[in-house]
Design an enzyme around this catalytic site. Structure first.
Site, mmCIF file in Angstrom:
data_model
loop_
_atom_site.group_PDB
_atom_site.id
_atom_site.type_symbol
_atom_site.label_atom_id
_atom_site.label_comp_id
_atom_site.label_asym_id
_atom_site.label_seq_id
_atom_site.Cartn_x
_atom_site.Cartn_y
_atom_site.Cartn_z
ATOM 1 N N PRO A 10 1.228 -0.825 -0.064
ATOM 2 C CG PRO A 10 -0.022 -0.932 2.378
ATOM 3 C CD PRO A 10 0.621 -1.806 0.896
ATOM 4 C CG MET A 11 3.402 2.073 -2.186
ATOM 5 S SD MET A 11 4.688 1.965 -3.384
ATOM 6 C CE MET A 11 4.032 0.842 -4.270
ATOM 7 C CD GLN A 63 -1.680 -0.145 5.263
ATOM 8 O OE1 GLN A 63 -2.073 0.631 4.585
ATOM 9 N NE2 GLN A 63 -0.886 -1.266 5.135
ATOM 10 C CB CYS A 93 1.984 5.170 8.686
ATOM 11 S SG CYS A 93 1.931 6.873 7.844
ATOM 12 C CE LYS A 132 3.874 -2.779 3.866
ATOM 13 N NZ LYS A 132 4.722 -1.228 4.990
ATOM 14 C CG HIS A 164 8.854 -1.348 6.274
ATOM 15 N ND1 HIS A 164 8.831 -0.434 5.944
ATOM 16 C CD2 HIS A 164 10.463 -1.278 6.055
ATOM 17 C CE1 HIS A 164 9.485 0.378 4.980
ATOM 18 N NE2 HIS A 164 10.686 -0.160 5.212
ATOM 19 N N GLY A 204 10.635 -4.563 2.124
ATOM 20 C CA GLY A 204 11.727 -2.934 2.303
ATOM 21 C C GLY A 204 12.537 -3.178 1.809
ATOM 22 N N GLY A 205 13.071 -2.207 0.735
ATOM 23 C CA GLY A 205 14.076 -2.385 -0.032
ATOM 24 C C GLY A 205 14.223 -3.528 -0.987
ATOM 25 N N GLY A 225 7.422 -2.549 -3.084
ATOM 26 C CA GLY A 225 6.786 -1.481 -2.785
ATOM 27 C C GLY A 225 7.256 -0.581 -4.186
#
Length: 342
Positions: A10-11, A63, A93, A132, A164, A204-205, A225
């Site tokens: 989710p972004m 989400q 977040c 998440k 994450h 992540g990454g 992501g």
């Protein structure tokens, strides 16, 4: 049964319904997530605008973010009624807005509240409720503390954890939180070993499918992501190599499908740029890819997309598709499979 193997994170301002439709043209198997949606927006806002999605987007997760168990439970019920396959609680977040609202990563400071929220959400819906989360807060995380957090949430009924693999530094910007805290994917691998009955997705990454395949040998799933937004064709081989499905269409075929989608959306009153902005990276790293971006950015219309498509048809051809003789002996692209997202 939730298939956790590969998903798109989710972004905010990225994974709206238009971008999700684009990704679904590239991969049938990958799991999609909405942008983070605050519970009060669901309860008080335009639900159709916020939550509606096309059948092709399945499997798809909503989400949610918030801090009140009753509000989140009601928002989860509404999401389930809209047809979402999963309800995910944001515990990662780190933004200032999230801190002011008491949701996101800062909730990790109050595990009792988190358990209350998750229990209420789980009782409200029949679809899976997942989380998440970050490894911890302020760079003070320990593996023991992370494991205790997982245990507490599992006791509230959670079986799927998207982690994450960074700490959340609440004094830093959201962008800095994606870059500065060190990655510890090995902690997520370790969680899977210590809690084999639970499902763990690392995030992540991760920049490539090869990296994802490395982690898939150690955990249940991988969430990508920014790499997907920067080039959706990072997922080009995902269906074949992860899900055992046929290879998806070429970039040019996806662009053509998006052209038909844009035409349909414009008739509904959608501003063309709402769709076109997600298509800028469709030819990233390919011949004339920068010109493609410029034509869409400057034109911002269906006509601009038509001009860009003509350019790519001339310069790129049917990338990745076999050719067959035309009626007069010339070479022409064989048509791609007429599969649509499901």
């Amino acid at each position: 049964m939730l298939d956790p193997r590969l998903s798109v994170a989710p972004m905010v301002d990225r994974t709206d319904r238009h971008f999700r439709f684009l990704v679904r043209q590239v991969s049938l198997g990958v799991r999609l997530y909405t942008e983070m949606t605050v519970d009060q927006a669901v309860l008080r806002g335009n639900r159709e605008r916020l939550l509606a999605f096309r059948p092709e987007e399945h499997p798809i997760a909503l989400q949610l973010a918030g801090s009140d168990p009753k509000s989140l439970a009601e928002a989860a019920r509404i999401g389930e009624a809209f047809g979402y396959d999963e309800i995910n609680l944001n515990l990662g977040c780190p933004s200032e807005k999230a801190q002011e609202g008491g949701y996101g990563a800062c909730l990790l400071l109050d595990l009792a509240r988190v358990r209350e929220i998750l229990k209420a959400m789980g009782e409200a819906v029949r679809v899976p409720v997942t989380v998440k989360m970050r490894l911890g807060l302020e760079g003070k995380e320990t593996y023991r503390g992370l494991a205790q957090s997982v245990e507490a949430m599992a006791e509230a009924g959670v079986k799927v954890f998207v982690v994450h693999a960074r700490s959340a530094l609440l004094a830093l910007s959201t962008k800095a939180n994606r870059e500065i805290p060190p990655l510890r994917h090995d902690w997520v691998h370790r969680l899977k070993g210590d809690f084999p009955q639970l499902t763990f997705v690392t995030n992540g990454g991760i920049r490539s499918l090869e990296e994802a395949l490395f982690h898939l040998k150690r955990v249940d799933g991988v969430m990508l992501g920014r790499a997907v937004y920067e080039d959706p064709f990072v997922l080009e081989e995902a269906d074949r190599r992860v899900f055992g499905l046929p290879r998806r269409p070429s970039r040019l075929e996806v662009a053509r499908r998006m052209r038909a989608y844009l035409e349909e959306e414009v008739l509904k009153g959608t501003p063309p740029w709402a769709v076109l902005r997600h298509m800028l990276n469709l030819f990233r790293g390919r011949p004339k890819g920068r010109l493609w971006r410029r034509l869409l950015s400057e034109g911002r219309s269906l006509q601009a997309l038509d001009r860009a498509l003509r350019l790519m048809e001339e310069e790129v051809g049917e990338e990745g598709e076999k050719e067959k003789p035309g009626p007069r002996g010339q070479r022409e692209a064989a048509p791609g499979p007429a599969r649509e997202g499901v």
